[in-house]
Design an enzyme around this catalytic site. Structure first.
Site, mmCIF file in Angstrom:
data_model
loop_
_atom_site.group_PDB
_atom_site.id
_atom_site.type_symbol
_atom_site.label_atom_id
_atom_site.label_comp_id
_atom_site.label_asym_id
_atom_site.label_seq_id
_atom_site.Cartn_x
_atom_site.Cartn_y
_atom_site.Cartn_z
ATOM 1 N N GLN A 1 -7.900 -10.963 7.738
ATOM 2 C CA GLN A 1 -6.760 -11.833 7.950
ATOM 3 C C GLN A 1 -7.236 -13.214 8.412
ATOM 4 O O GLN A 1 -8.424 -13.514 8.267
ATOM 5 C CB GLN A 1 -5.813 -11.179 8.945
ATOM 6 C CG GLN A 1 -5.166 -9.916 8.366
ATOM 7 C CD GLN A 1 -4.009 -9.379 9.198
ATOM 8 O OE1 GLN A 1 -3.435 -10.048 10.038
ATOM 9 N NE2 GLN A 1 -3.675 -8.118 8.963
ATOM 10 N N TYR B 1 -12.082 -3.638 0.959
ATOM 11 C CA TYR B 1 -12.830 -4.039 2.151
ATOM 12 C C TYR B 1 -14.244 -3.472 2.074
ATOM 13 O O TYR B 1 -14.476 -2.432 1.464
ATOM 14 C CB TYR B 1 -12.146 -3.530 3.418
ATOM 15 C CG TYR B 1 -10.785 -4.146 3.687
ATOM 16 C CD1 TYR B 1 -10.681 -5.398 4.278
ATOM 17 C CD2 TYR B 1 -9.613 -3.470 3.355
ATOM 18 C CE1 TYR B 1 -9.434 -5.964 4.531
ATOM 19 C CE2 TYR B 1 -8.367 -4.024 3.597
ATOM 20 C CZ TYR B 1 -8.275 -5.274 4.190
ATOM 21 O OH TYR B 1 -7.047 -5.835 4.434
ATOM 22 N N GLU C 1 0.820 -1.227 0.000
ATOM 23 C CA GLU C 1 0.000 0.000 0.000
ATOM 24 C C GLU C 1 0.849 1.271 0.000
ATOM 25 O O GLU C 1 0.586 2.220 0.749
ATOM 26 C CB GLU C 1 -0.960 -0.002 1.190
ATOM 27 C CG GLU C 1 -2.032 -1.075 1.087
ATOM 28 C CD GLU C 1 -3.098 -0.977 2.180
ATOM 29 O OE1 GLU C 1 -2.963 -0.130 3.096
ATOM 30 O OE2 GLU C 1 -4.054 -1.767 2.121
ATOM 31 N N GLU D 1 -5.582 -8.512 -0.281
ATOM 32 C CA GLU D 1 -6.326 -8.125 0.927
ATOM 33 C C GLU D 1 -7.784 -7.941 0.540
ATOM 34 O O GLU D 1 -8.092 -7.116 -0.331
ATOM 35 C CB GLU D 1 -5.788 -6.836 1.557
ATOM 36 C CG GLU D 1 -4.436 -6.988 2.241
ATOM 37 C CD GLU D 1 -4.037 -5.745 3.040
ATOM 38 O OE1 GLU D 1 -4.947 -5.045 3.557
ATOM 39 O OE2 GLU D 1 -2.827 -5.492 3.138
#
Length: 498
Positions: A345, A244, A173, A291
């Protein structure tokens, strides 16, 4: 009852599923490592301090690969702090999460854990405070067979054979102002290019992942991805994606998160293909969605510099699990370009597995859709033609009430249909045309649903939310009519007789 027409042909496939689609992520963040996978004083701990109760659940998830050691953490991490005798390792301030890192677990311990868990490591290098030379030294320590200072140091530290890590991330990132050592796209591209050159000089067999955009809201998206790929297109094998989702109070928008994920993937694919065309390259750039998850990014005030504090420990509801299943369908539907996906995670930190220090381990609601797709979503992803009513969302427009994908596994000659019914009022009758597969028999229909969308699993009631088996229908002349309950996640497994 609403009706959905569903057509699948064995000859219309999207791609083989890369097993790394079901990877995950362990960062030195909160209790992911300490009291997560590692707790020497726990009753189930092995001789190296790894919790066996946690490892059993990880094996149940069939996770093939885990990204390590970060995450934001890696941008300030010196891998040398985590090698050698534990009593000599320094305690460091972790700037990313404002905690104290004891360095009890480092790269050598992680590789031992990974072997025990039958997991391939995916290793990130520090391109925040770290240098390209540091990255090369890290590869040398891990992968070079011997006769150099660093490879002999690995042997001295108890690992005679090289770790042979084959997949490496060029930072994390780096587009984000929150990142330690944040860079603009040009500066990152130049730095990552030099790191890539050195790392591949040390070990030409490795694959590399370039940092893509950290999210779709950041102003530099997708220009960051274009710029970075123009520097790195021929040096890297993947561009990373991070995304996300959370419930902001509108259930329709939340249920429709899968539509945003697909739009996000398509944008990055288009950007990568533009660079391919501009460079006149014959190489196709693949995506590492390293992610993704449901994550409630609320601010929590903690005492600074604690060791392994309870950070980002979301407790997932039934609704979260439904949305999670829809996202997994989106990943599979893009298996032609998404070759790696890491659930972020794995333990305690926004994770399907949750532990008590010194105590029990718990399956969160999201454990179940992940376990089902990881177990049965192997083989070929089929191109599903879906004719379904739509529902209205504020964020995603009109989208189908059913999100679904299907896979065909040649090894056991089975079809698996995964389906999310987003309808809040009605069950749906799904009419599936499957005649190209020959004689068929339904093995099972497993449903995750319930009367309370806010229901969670707790240590006191660990099976409050779990899948249930329902009656299975017959397949007649290659057609299957099956009822998908309202607001439910479904897995239908079908055997093919010829």
């Amino acid at each position: 009852m609403k009706k959905v027409k569903y057509f699948v042909d064995k000859n219309y496939k999207i791609s083989e599923v890369d097993p790394r689609m079901f990877a995950s992520f362990i960062e030195h963040l909160g209790r992911a490592v300490y009291t997560g996978i590692y707790e020497p004083d726990h009753p189930t701990a092995d001789d190296q301090g790894f919790r066996q109760d946690v490892m059993e659940l990880i094996k149940e998830l069939k996770v093939p690969m885990v990204r390590y050691p970060g995450g934001n953490f890696v941008s300030g991490y010196n891998w040398r702090d985590g090698i050698g005798p534990k009593e000599d390792r320094p305690r460091r301030l972790d700037y990313a999460w404002r905690t104290t890192e004891t360095n009890e677990v480092g790269i050598d311990e992680f590789v031992d854990w990974a072997k025990k868990a039958d997991i391939e490591p995916m290793i990130a290098v520090n391109l925040g405070t770290g240098t390209p030379q540091d990255a090369g030294y890290f590869v040398e320590y891990c992968n070079h067979p011997g006769d150099t200072d660093l490879s002999e140091l690995r042997k001295k530290n108890g690992h005679e054979e090289p770790h042979n890590f084959k997949l490496w991330c060029l930072g994390n990132e780096m587009d984000g102002p929150w990142q330690i050592g944040h860079l603009n796209a040009d500066d990152y591209g130049k730095k990552a290019l030099e790191a890539a050159k050195i790392m591949k000089w040390v070990d030409p067999t490795i694959e590399l992942v370039a940092c893509g955009s950290s999210n779709a809201e950041i102003p530099t998206f997708p220009e960051w991805d274009r710029t970075v790929l123009e520097y790195l297109y021929e040096q890297v094998d993947y561009i990373s994606c991070h995304r996300y989702y959370e419930n902001f109070g509108n259930i329709e928008d939340f249920l429709g998160s899968f539509a945003d994920m697909e739009k996000f993937i398509n944008t990055i694919v288009s950007t990568a293909d533009y660079v391919k065309a501009k460079k006149r390259s014959n190489k196709t750039m693949y995506l590492s969605f390293d992610e993704w998850n449901v994550w409630y990014q609320k601010k929590i005030k903690l005492t600074d510099w604690e060791v392994a504090p309870p950070i980002l420990e979301d407790i997932y509801s039934l609704l979260d699990a439904l949305v999670f299943g829809g996202l997994m369908c989106s990943l599979l539907k893009h298996a032609d370009r998404v070759k790696i996906a890491c659930l972020a995670q794995l333990v305690n930190v926004i994770a399907p597995i949750f532990t008590r220090k010194g105590g029990a381990v718990l399956k969160q609601t999201t454990f179940y859709p992940f376990q089902q797709v990881s177990t049965y979503g192997r083989g070929e992803v089929l191109n599903v033609l879906l004719d379904a009513p739509t529902f209205k969302t504020n964020l995603h427009g009109e989208i189908p009430i059913v999100q679904s994908t299907a896979t065909y596994n040649k090894e056991d000659n089975t079809i698996t249909i995964f389906a999310l019914n987003c309808d809040q009022i009605d069950d749906v009758e799904l009419s599936a045309e499957l005649r190209s597969f020959g004689g068929l028999k339904v093995i099972e229909h497993v449903v995750l649903d319930g009367p309370d969308l806010n229901a969670t699993n707790t240590f006191e009631n660990p099976e409050n939310v779990k899948p249930r088996n329902v009656d299975i229908p017959e397949v007649r002349e290659g057609s299957l009519n099956i009822v998908i309950p309202k607001l439910s996640w479904n897995m239908i497994r079908i055997s093919c007789n010829k």
